[in-house]
Design an enzyme around this catalytic site. Structure first.
Site, PDB file in Angstrom:
ATOM      1  N   HIS A  79      33.258 134.977  16.726  1.00 55.02           N
ATOM      2  CA  HIS A  79      32.412 134.462  17.348  1.00 55.02           C
ATOM      3  C   HIS A  79      32.904 133.361  18.325  1.00 55.02           C
ATOM      4  O   HIS A  79      32.263 132.450  18.752  1.00 55.02           O
ATOM      5  CB  HIS A  79      31.701 133.689  16.331  1.00 55.02           C
ATOM      6  CG  HIS A  79      30.552 134.229  15.676  1.00 55.02           C
ATOM      7  ND1 HIS A  79      29.229 134.423  16.010  1.00 55.02           N
ATOM      8  CD2 HIS A  79      30.615 135.150  14.414  1.00 55.02           C
ATOM      9  CE1 HIS A  79      28.666 135.440  15.312  1.00 55.02           C
ATOM     10  NE2 HIS A  79      29.371 135.759  14.215  1.00 55.02           N
TER      11      HIS A  79
ATOM     12  N   LYS B  56      21.522 121.665  21.003  1.00 60.17           N
ATOM     13  CA  LYS B  56      22.854 122.644  20.593  1.00 60.17           C
ATOM     14  C   LYS B  56      23.474 121.736  20.014  1.00 60.17           C
ATOM     15  O   LYS B  56      23.521 120.524  20.238  1.00 60.17           O
ATOM     16  CB  LYS B  56      23.358 123.565  21.505  1.00 60.17           C
ATOM     17  CG  LYS B  56      23.541 122.636  22.946  1.00 60.17           C
ATOM     18  CD  LYS B  56      24.239 123.510  24.032  1.00 60.17           C
ATOM     19  CE  LYS B  56      22.975 124.517  24.676  1.00 60.17           C
ATOM     20  NZ  LYS B  56      23.143 125.821  24.464  1.00 60.17           N
ATOM     21  N   ARG B  57      24.565 122.065  19.399  1.00 58.76           N
ATOM     22  CA  ARG B  57      25.805 121.199  18.713  1.00 58.76           C
ATOM     23  C   ARG B  57      26.257 120.594  19.786  1.00 58.76           C
ATOM     24  O   ARG B  57      26.494 120.915  20.961  1.00 58.76           O
ATOM     25  CB  ARG B  57      26.651 122.133  18.039  1.00 58.76           C
ATOM     26  CG  ARG B  57      26.265 123.080  16.788  1.00 58.76           C
ATOM     27  CD  ARG B  57      25.993 121.971  15.632  1.00 58.76           C
ATOM     28  NE  ARG B  57      27.110 121.004  15.576  1.00 58.76           N
ATOM     29  CZ  ARG B  57      27.679 120.584  14.408  1.00 58.76           C
ATOM     30  NH1 ARG B  57      27.267 121.289  13.413  1.00 58.76           N
ATOM     31  NH2 ARG B  57      28.708 120.133  14.360  1.00 58.76           N
TER      32      ARG B  57
ATOM     33  N   LYS C  17      30.090 122.867  25.620  1.00 59.87           N
ATOM     34  CA  LYS C  17      28.796 122.876  25.923  1.00 59.87           C
ATOM     35  C   LYS C  17      28.402 122.092  27.115  1.00 59.87           C
ATOM     36  O   LYS C  17      27.295 122.263  27.656  1.00 59.87           O
ATOM     37  CB  LYS C  17      27.853 122.810  24.727  1.00 59.87           C
ATOM     38  CG  LYS C  17      28.040 123.759  23.872  1.00 59.87           C
ATOM     39  CD  LYS C  17      27.259 123.708  22.396  1.00 59.87           C
ATOM     40  CE  LYS C  17      27.576 124.682  21.234  1.00 59.87           C
ATOM     41  NZ  LYS C  17      26.738 126.090  21.551  1.00 59.87           N
TER      42      LYS C  17
ATOM     43  N   THR D 267      22.448 131.348  21.593  1.00 62.06           N
ATOM     44  CA  THR D 267      21.056 132.147  21.154  1.00 62.06           C
ATOM     45  C   THR D 267      19.949 131.267  21.400  1.00 62.06           C
ATOM     46  O   THR D 267      18.791 131.678  21.640  1.00 62.06           O
ATOM     47  CB  THR D 267      21.160 132.579  19.580  1.00 62.06           C
ATOM     48  OG1 THR D 267      21.387 131.475  18.917  1.00 62.06           O
ATOM     49  CG2 THR D 267      22.064 133.691  19.282  1.00 62.06           C
TER      50      THR D 267
ATOM     51  N   LYS E 283      15.988 132.002  22.814  1.00 62.79           N
ATOM     52  CA  LYS E 283      14.667 131.259  22.411  1.00 62.79           C
ATOM     53  C   LYS E 283      14.037 130.575  23.412  1.00 62.79           C
ATOM     54  O   LYS E 283      12.800 130.938  23.504  1.00 62.79           O
ATOM     55  CB  LYS E 283      15.096 130.223  21.370  1.00 62.79           C
ATOM     56  CG  LYS E 283      15.688 130.990  20.122  1.00 62.79           C
ATOM     57  CD  LYS E 283      16.280 129.771  19.160  1.00 62.79           C
ATOM     58  CE  LYS E 283      17.459 129.987  18.278  1.00 62.79           C
ATOM     59  NZ  LYS E 283      18.252 128.995  17.651  1.00 62.79           N
TER      60      LYS E 283
HETATM   61  C1  LIG Z   1      19.440 128.902  18.071  1.00 61.46           C
HETATM   62  C2  LIG Z   1      19.925 127.462  17.269  1.00 61.46           C
HETATM   63  C3  LIG Z   1      21.107 126.986  17.554  1.00 61.46           C
HETATM   64  C4  LIG Z   1      22.161 127.750  18.537  1.00 61.46           C
HETATM   65  O1  LIG Z   1      21.964 127.158  19.965  1.00 61.46           O
HETATM   66  P1  LIG Z   1      22.901 127.397  20.984  1.00 61.46           P
HETATM   67  O2  LIG Z   1      22.233 126.862  22.092  1.00 61.46           O
HETATM   68  O3  LIG Z   1      23.284 129.025  20.985  1.00 61.46           O
HETATM   69  O4  LIG Z   1      24.426 126.863  20.911  1.00 61.46           O
HETATM   70  C5  LIG Z   1      21.588 125.899  16.758  1.00 61.46           C
HETATM   71  N1  LIG Z   1      21.066 125.211  15.960  1.00 61.46           N
HETATM   72  C6  LIG Z   1      19.604 125.607  15.780  1.00 61.46           C
HETATM   73  C7  LIG Z   1      18.964 124.567  14.931  1.00 61.46           C
HETATM   74  C8  LIG Z   1      19.190 126.747  16.385  1.00 61.46           C
HETATM   75  O5  LIG Z   1      17.876 127.026  16.022  1.00 61.46           O
END
Ligand SMILES: *Cc1c(COP(=O)(O)O)cnc(C)c1O
Length: 808
Positions: free
Chosen positions: A358, A548-549, A554, A656, A660
């Site tokens: 990952h 995101k984190r 990022k 991911t 979404k």
């Molecule tokens: C999808 C998701 C992530 C991943 O987000 P990225 O933008 O791909 O880093 C992190 N936290 C939650 C709660 C998510 O639903």
């Protein structure tokens, strides 16, 4: 062919009676005194019986067919709330709603009582949750294995702009979804000695043991056709109390074993800045790996009798390196307990395991100090040496260079000797996959360059996916209804049919309905943020979302600096035709990650100034939403117009969140990184905003000596933005708060913000121009929603099932 609906449930009155029965006889409350969480528990219990019937039927069917099972080992399962997922996959959502209505209880209100299970941290954990749902939906017999953390990931509060970490007490009101299985318990040992006994067999005598006990949660697939198991381990001491010590007055010392075992399952990712923290983390990993492997071997023997057929009946997938010790654990069981010779044990092991990588970030590749490893897991250390000897012999036969051998070795010999878990996972698996096409290519060139030469057929790509059931059907019901109206409901069972929406992309009447749905979702989010944070947002402005984190790669900071530059421009020319916009940020920073926490503070400092500036008014708002989790994501994502996916190219393995957001009709502004590359291929170049250096350009810049100062000085906007940050414009109370942050950008800028800044700003203004043409914007948004079906985790899981697990 549309799948048949499951048999109709009881009529609302009968179901209402069952709920009231559960309330009275299982919760011990009556209708008068019941509080929302009592209603929640009673409703879950009333439906749960039906799920359990399906669950047992699924297990019996797999057993009867002698089916091969998939085992997904992951330190995280970010499953979020389960009620809507389970009820909607069972097809009982509307029946439950009307039953509760007859009792004058609002399903939405009790639904919000359910806490998010605090079992994950970010994308990797959410991937595991989407995979579990897809496995059940595709009717593949599967178990998820992880840890039942008592507190898990921290809850984030923002105090005066700073992140504060609080324990997440998600189990406080009990958990109606789980079943404790005391009969499924295993001993897990630590420390002690491993030496040959009088017969010459190696015997490991651990110095310490804990008991791992299973807690099972049902995972309901679409249309309730199959229910799989998420099996999470809890830890108990072998002797919970030393009565002699207790009676002698040592009340604390008598309970030390209980505290020690509980520490194992307290939190996800205990801070590893201290040696004790590192040891706890390794103990956690071994604890859940050992319990899971023992359970898998026990089940195999029980059903099939012969350990040698394990690879035909079990596929074990390692989600990152956290469970990599499982490779050595299976070897130990095969050799020490089942008496197989090393070579045969190794053959079985490699055929059974697959490993998913990952990350390429060197600091995120796990390795353990060799003395620690040897002290905690002496037998596994011996096994790892034996594996290493075998692998290095093979390697030498191929290429004798020191550099090659060093890259293959399971032991890192640079400085303090360390055990490399990624190399162990690689050599112990027949398949090693990356999570997006670009990431898989880079894996071959970087971290696994040597191992890829040695085993050229092992690396393969499986681009991540998300389950459309949770991320579209459940979280965006109005969009789903609009789609059903336009193209029928075939896409609910065959998601590729969502592509038919593309026919309506240019249809003005459809565009209006599509943007009305988006507006409704934005009003819902604005209302939620007004209620929870007290901010007032105009739902007609552009909602620009980065959730995101919080991590430097990022590049939330890039977004923030562009926000500051825009703020400066609006202040200089408030009369211009600016696009009113809201910059929405959310995410947690690792508790020991000072720079990420400083970025959260800066976001809140900028928000405080911008949001109260009368010159700017509604043209620009900045919001940091506290405690990002699955439930927050479910409200924010359907309301997003623009999706920020702006990592330094080459650093985001897949992402991911990007999937979404695009599936819900947000347009992406992004670099050519991770799965953005494949999103662009699917939605088309005209329907995504790509900017910035590519992965190979980033590499080249780094090799040729990157000079951020020169780039900053050549950009008037960036210079001005950094000057205002450095001079304390956003931090009157502590003007030097960001001096080090700005200093680092001028002098190193490892994540290359300066290289991409101007291009990013120009692209943001292109976004603004596009937004002004409402019809063209909506056309692109529709095309995004229509073309994202390839990113369903059903597609991803089908590929794993065919290529890696060989179960379909
Ligand atoms: C999808 C998701 C992530 C991943 O987000 P990225 O933008 O791909 O880093 C992190 N936290 C939650 C709660 C998510 O639903």
């Amino acid at each position: 062919m549309a799948a048949p609906n499951p048999p109709a449930l009881d009529n609302p009155e009968v179901l209402a009676e069952k709920i009231v029965d559960a309330l009275i006889y299982r919760i011990g409350k009556d209708q008068k005194t019941a509080r929302p969480h009592d209603w929640l528990a009673a409703t879950v219990l009333a439906i749960r019986d039906r799920i359990i019937d399906k669950w047992f039927a699924s297990t019996r069917a797999a057993h009867k067919a002698g089916a091969k099972r998939v085992y997904y080992l992951s330190l995280e399962f970010l499953i979020g709330r389960l009620l809507r997922d389970a009820f909607s996959n069972m097809g009982v959502m509307e029946e439950v709603r009307s039953a509760l209505q007859t009792l004058e209880v609002d399903l939405e209100i009790i639904r919000e009582q359910e806490p998010d299970a605090a079992l994950g941290n970010g994308g990797l954990g959410r991937l595991a949750a989407c995979f579990m749902e897809s496995l059940a939906s595709l009717e593949i017999p599967a178990y998820g294995y992880g840890i039942r953390y008592l507190n898990g990931m921290f809850r984030q509060r923002i105090d005066d702009g700073w992140q504060v970490e609080l324990p997440e007490n998600w189990l406080d009101h009990g958990n109606p979804w789980e079943f404790e299985r005391r009969e499924s318990s295993y001993k897990v040992g630590f420390g002690g000695e491993a030496a040959a006994d009088e017969t010459g067999m190696i015997k490991w005598v651990p110095a310490e043991q804990v008991i791992a006990t299973a807690f099972d949660t049902p995972v309901v697939g679409w249309r309730g056709k199959r229910v799989n198991t998420l099996r999470l381990w809890s830890a108990y001491p072998i002797d919970p109390i030393r009565l002699d010590a207790f009676n002698a007055g040592d009340h604390i010392g008598a309970l030390v074993a209980k505290n020690r075992s509980e520490a194992l399952i307290r939190v996800l990712y205990p801070a590893d800045s201290s040696p004790a923290g590192q040891e706890l983390r390794l103990r956690q990993e071994y604890f859940f790996s050992s319990a899971s492997i023992q359970d898998i071997v026990r089940r195999h023997i029980q059903y099939f009798g012969d350990i040698k057929t394990l690879p035909d009946k079990a596929a074990i997938q390692l989600n990152d390196t956290h469970p990599a010790i499982s490779v050595a654990e299976l070897m130990r069981l095969l050799i020490d307990i089942h008496n197989l010779p090393f070579a045969e044990a190794w053959d079985i092991t490699v055929k059974t395991f697959g490993y998913t990588n990952h990350t390429l970030l060197p600091e995120a590749l796990e390795s353990w100090s060799l003395p620690l490893f040897e002290r905690l897991l002496p037998r596994h250390m011996q096994i790892i040496y034996a594996i290493n000897a075998k692998i290095l012999r093979e390697a030498r036969a191929k290429n004798d260079s020191d550099e090659f051998i060093r890259s293959i070795s399971l032991i890192d010999e640079n400085g303090e000797r360390r055990v490399r878990m990624a190399n162990l996972a690689f050599v112990g698996s027949h398949s090693i996959n990356g999570v997006a096409a670009l990431h898989t290519d880079l894996m071959k060139e970087t971290v696994f360059h040597g191992l890829h030469q040695l085993y050229p057929n092992r690396i393969n790509n499986k681009t991540n996916g998300i389950t459309q059931r949770r991320w579209l059907f459940q979280s965006n019901p109005d969009l789903v209804n609009l789609a059903k109206e336009a193209i029928g409901d075939g896409f609910m069972d065959d998601f590729s049919k969502i592509a038919e929406l593309g026919k309506f992309a240019k249809d003005k009447a459809f565009q209006e309905k599509f943007s009305a749905v988006k507006l409704k979702n934005k009003i819902r989010l604005a209302e939620h943020l007004r209620r929870t944070m007290g901010v007032k947002l105009d739902p007609h402005s552009l909602f620009d979302v980065q959730i995101k984190r919080i991590h430097e790669y990022k590049r939330q900071l890039l977004n923030l600096l562009e926000t500051i530059a825009l703020y400066d421009q609006i202040r200089s020319h408030p009369e211009k035709n600016w696009v009113p916009q809201v910059k929405i940020f959310a995410g947690k920073a690792a508790s020991s990650y000072t720079r990420a926490k400083q970025i959260i503070k800066l976001t809140n400092d900028v928000a405080r100034r911008v949001n109260f500036d009368p010159v700017v008014g509604d043209l620009l708002k900045v919001v940091f939403v506290p405690n990002y989790n699955v439930s927050q994501a479910e409200i924010i994502i359907p309301a997003a117009d623009l999706s920020e996916q702006i990592s330094t190219a080459g650093m985001e393995a897949s992402g991911t969140g990007n999937m979404k957001l695009a599936m819900n009709g947000a347009l992406t502004i992004g670099t050519l990184d991770g799965a953005n590359v494949e999103i662009k291929d699917n939605v088309g170049d005209d329907n995504i905003f790509i900017f910035g250096k590519t992965a190979s350009e980033v590499l080249e810049l780094r090799q040729n000596g990157y000079n951020p100062r020169e780039l900053i000085e050549n950009s008037a906007e960036l210079t001005q933005a950094l000057n205002s940050v450095a001079s304390g414009v956003f931090a009157h109370d502590d003007p030097n708060r960001y001096s080090d942050l700005v200093h680092d950008l001028y002098n190193s800028d490892y994540f290359m913000l300066a290289a991409d800044f101007d291009d990013y700003c120009d692209t943001q203004r292109k976004v603004d121009n596009q937004w002004l043409d409402k019809s063209a914007w909506t056309e692109k948004a529709i095309i995004n929603s229509a073309n994202m079906s390839w990113f369903s985790s059903d597609r991803t899981i089908s590929e794993y099932a065919k290529d890696i697990w060989r179960v379909i």
